[in-house]
Write an enzyme that holds these catalytic residues in place. Structure first.
Site, PDB file in Angstrom:
ATOM      1  CG  ASP A  38      37.639  36.400  31.767  1.00 16.49           C
ATOM      2  OD1 ASP A  38      37.289  35.310  32.252  1.00 16.49           O
ATOM      3  OD2 ASP A  38      37.113  37.471  32.078  1.00 16.49           O
ATOM      4  CE1 TYR A 153      33.216  39.453  45.746  1.00 15.74           C
ATOM      5  CE2 TYR A 153      32.694  41.107  47.394  1.00 15.74           C
ATOM      6  CZ  TYR A 153      32.922  40.759  46.072  1.00 15.74           C
ATOM      7  OH  TYR A 153      32.884  41.727  45.094  1.00 15.74           O
ATOM      8  CB  THR A 188      28.330  42.829  36.431  1.00 22.13           C
ATOM      9  OG1 THR A 188      28.531  42.077  37.639  1.00 22.13           O
ATOM     10  CG2 THR A 188      28.815  44.252  36.611  1.00 22.13           C
TER      11      THR A 188
HETATM   12  P1  NAP Z   1      31.710  39.384  36.198  1.00 16.67           P
HETATM   13  O1  NAP Z   1      30.787  40.096  35.263  1.00 16.67           O
HETATM   14  O2  NAP Z   1      31.365  38.008  36.664  1.00 16.67           O
HETATM   15  O3  NAP Z   1      33.166  39.401  35.544  1.00 16.67           O
HETATM   16  C1  NAP Z   1      34.250  38.765  36.174  1.00 16.67           C
HETATM   17  C2  NAP Z   1      35.094  38.081  35.118  1.00 16.67           C
HETATM   18  O4  NAP Z   1      36.212  37.466  35.806  1.00 16.67           O
HETATM   19  C3  NAP Z   1      34.334  36.960  34.396  1.00 16.67           C
HETATM   20  O5  NAP Z   1      34.582  37.011  33.007  1.00 16.67           O
HETATM   21  C4  NAP Z   1      34.919  35.705  35.022  1.00 16.67           C
HETATM   22  O6  NAP Z   1      34.919  34.582  34.153  1.00 16.67           O
HETATM   23  C5  NAP Z   1      36.345  36.147  35.292  1.00 16.67           C
HETATM   24  N1  NAP Z   1      37.026  35.288  36.243  1.00 16.67           N
HETATM   25  C6  NAP Z   1      36.493  34.559  37.254  1.00 16.67           C
HETATM   26  N2  NAP Z   1      37.455  33.852  37.874  1.00 16.67           N
HETATM   27  C7  NAP Z   1      38.615  34.134  37.239  1.00 16.67           C
HETATM   28  C8  NAP Z   1      39.955  33.699  37.404  1.00 16.67           C
HETATM   29  N3  NAP Z   1      40.277  32.807  38.333  1.00 16.67           N
HETATM   30  N4  NAP Z   1      40.901  34.199  36.573  1.00 16.67           N
HETATM   31  C9  NAP Z   1      40.566  35.078  35.607  1.00 16.67           C
HETATM   32  N5  NAP Z   1      39.325  35.518  35.392  1.00 16.67           N
HETATM   33  C10 NAP Z   1      38.353  35.052  36.193  1.00 16.67           C
HETATM   34  O7  NAP Z   1      31.904  40.231  37.545  1.00 16.67           O
HETATM   35  P2  NAP Z   1      31.989  41.816  37.814  1.00 16.67           P
HETATM   36  O8  NAP Z   1      30.788  42.179  38.571  1.00 16.67           O
HETATM   37  O9  NAP Z   1      32.363  42.566  36.589  1.00 16.67           O
HETATM   38  O10 NAP Z   1      33.190  41.825  38.866  1.00 16.67           O
HETATM   39  C11 NAP Z   1      34.490  42.298  38.558  1.00 16.67           C
HETATM   40  C12 NAP Z   1      35.174  42.674  39.860  1.00 16.67           C
HETATM   41  O11 NAP Z   1      34.424  43.697  40.515  1.00 16.67           O
HETATM   42  C13 NAP Z   1      35.299  41.524  40.854  1.00 16.67           C
HETATM   43  O12 NAP Z   1      36.551  41.594  41.505  1.00 16.67           O
HETATM   44  C14 NAP Z   1      34.171  41.795  41.831  1.00 16.67           C
HETATM   45  O13 NAP Z   1      34.420  41.247  43.106  1.00 16.67           O
HETATM   46  C15 NAP Z   1      34.217  43.320  41.853  1.00 16.67           C
HETATM   47  N6  NAP Z   1      32.984  43.950  42.334  1.00 16.67           N
HETATM   48  C16 NAP Z   1      31.786  43.667  41.753  1.00 16.67           C
HETATM   49  C17 NAP Z   1      30.642  44.266  42.252  1.00 16.67           C
HETATM   50  C18 NAP Z   1      29.284  43.992  41.676  1.00 16.67           C
HETATM   51  O14 NAP Z   1      28.295  44.327  42.338  1.00 16.67           O
HETATM   52  N7  NAP Z   1      29.179  43.423  40.479  1.00 16.67           N
HETATM   53  C19 NAP Z   1      30.723  45.166  43.329  1.00 16.67           C
HETATM   54  C20 NAP Z   1      31.975  45.429  43.885  1.00 16.67           C
HETATM   55  C21 NAP Z   1      33.094  44.813  43.388  1.00 16.67           C
HETATM   56  P3  NAP Z   1      33.690  33.527  34.239  1.00 16.67           P
HETATM   57  O15 NAP Z   1      32.464  34.288  33.896  1.00 16.67           O
HETATM   58  O16 NAP Z   1      34.084  32.488  33.229  1.00 16.67           O
HETATM   59  O17 NAP Z   1      33.685  33.010  35.649  1.00 16.67           O
END
Ligand code: NAP
Length: 235
Positions: A38, A153, A188
Site C-alpha cells: 500500500d 473511474y 469500505t
Molecule cells: P479503500 O478502502 O480506500 O482501500 C484502497 C487502498 O488502496 C487504500 O489503502 C489506499 O490507500 C490504497 N491506494 C490508493 N492509491 C494507491 C496507490 N496509488 N498505490 C497503492 N495503494 C493505493 O477502497 P476499497 O473500497 O477497498 O477498494 C479496493 C478496490 O475495490 C478498488 O480498486 C476499488 O475501485 C474497488 N471497488 C470498490 C467498491 C466499493 O464500493 N468500495 C466497489 C467496486 C470496486 P489510501 O487510503 O492511503 O489512499
C-alpha cells in the site's frame, strides 16, 4: 473451510484497507505467504497485525518501477510468486465529463488502470517462472455499466475488464489464470470518504438485495478465483 494456498506467495495491492485487507487476511488463513502492499508504511504495519507470516512493502501502483520492485521483493523474501491481486484503487473527483478535472482524470487512470497493467506486466513473468498461479484484478460493476459524474473511474474499470480478458487468452496455456471481479457498492473507507448517508441509502437500494456488500463477500469470490477449485475459470 478456507481454500488451500499452502506453499504459495501472494501479493495484494491496496492491502491496508477495505477489500484488499479482507483478501490478504483470507489468503493467509488459507496458508499463503502474503505480501501486503500500500502507500503508507504505518497503515501497512497496522493492517499486517494478526496476519500470520505477513510481509509488507510500500508501493505506489502508479509507479512502474515501484511495482517491479514489489514483485522483486516478494521473490527475494519468499522464493517465488504465485498469486497476485491488483486491488489498489481510488474514486477520483465527481464531475460530468465536460467539466472533469484533467489532473483527476490522469490520477484515476494512473492508479486504477495503469496500476493494474503494471501488476500484470511484472507479475505475469514472475508467476510463470514460479510454476504458474492466478491473478485477480479488482474491477467494479462500473466496469460494465456507466455512472454519471465518474467518467475516469468508469473508463478505467471498463479497461481493466478488457485487459483481463486479453491477458487470460494469452496465458491460458501458460499456467496463469486471470480473472476480474466486479463488485457492486461495498461499504469500505473508499465510499465512506465520498458519500453521505442519503447517498449510501440510494446506492443500497440499487442492489437486488437492498444493501451494500462487505469486503469479506468480495474476498470470498476473489479467493475462490485464486484457488485450485477455480481451475477451469479464466478471463
Ligand atoms: P479503500 O478502502 O480506500 O482501500 C484502497 C487502498 O488502496 C487504500 O489503502 C489506499 O490507500 C490504497 N491506494 C490508493 N492509491 C494507491 C496507490 N496509488 N498505490 C497503492 N495503494 C493505493 O477502497 P476499497 O473500497 O477497498 O477498494 C479496493 C478496490 O475495490 C478498488 O480498486 C476499488 O475501485 C474497488 N471497488 C470498490 C467498491 C466499493 O464500493 N468500495 C466497489 C467496486 C470496486 P489510501 O487510503 O492511503 O489512499
Amino acid at each position: 473451510m478456507p481454500h488451500d494456498f499452502t506453499g504459495q506467495t501472494a501479493i495484494v495491492t491496496g492491502a491496508a484497507s477495505g477489500i484488499g485487507l479482507a483478501i490478504a487476511r483470507d489468503l493467509a488463513k488459507g496458508g499463503a505467504r502474503v505480501v501486503l502492499s500500500d502507500l503508507k508504511d504505518e497503515a501497512l504495519a497496522q493492517a499486517a497485525e494478526g496476519i500470520e507470516g505477513a510481509l509488507t512493502c510500500v508501493c505506489d501502483v502508479a509507479d512502474p518501477k515501484a511495482v517491479e520492485a514489489l514483485v522483486e521483493f516478494a521473490i527475494a523474501e519468499t522464493g517465488g510468486l504465485h498469486l497476485m491481486v491488483n486491488n489498489a484503487g481510488i474514486g477520483g473527483p465527481a464531475a460530468v465529463t465536460g467539466e472533469y478535472p484533467l489532473e483527476g482524470w490522469d490520477k484515476v487512470i494512473a492508479v486504477n488502470l495503469n496500476g493494474v497493467f503494471y501488476g500484470m506486466r511484472f507479475g505475469l513473468p514472475a508467476i510463470e517462472k514460479s510454476g504458474g498461479g492466478a491473478i485477480v484484478n479488482i474491477a467494479s460493476i462500473l466496469g460494465t455499466v456507466g455512472f454519471a459524474t465518474s467518467p475516469a473511474y468508469v473508463a478505467a474499470k471498463h479497461a481493466v475488464v478488457g485487459l483481463t480478458k486479453t491477458a487470460a487468452l494469452e496465458y491460458g496455456t501458460r499456467g496463469v489464470r486471470i480473472n476480474a471481479v466486479g463488485p457492486g457498492f461495498i461499504r469500505t473507507p473508499l465510499l465512506d470518504a465520498h458519500l453521505d448517508a442519503a447517498a449510501m441509502e440510494f446506492l443500497s437500494g440499487m442492489h437486488a438485495v437492498k444493501r451494500m456488500g462487505t469486503a469479506e463477500e468480495v474476498s470470498a469470490l476473489t479467493c475462490f478465483l485464486l484457488s485450485k477449485e477455480a481451475s477451469f475459470i479464466t478471463g
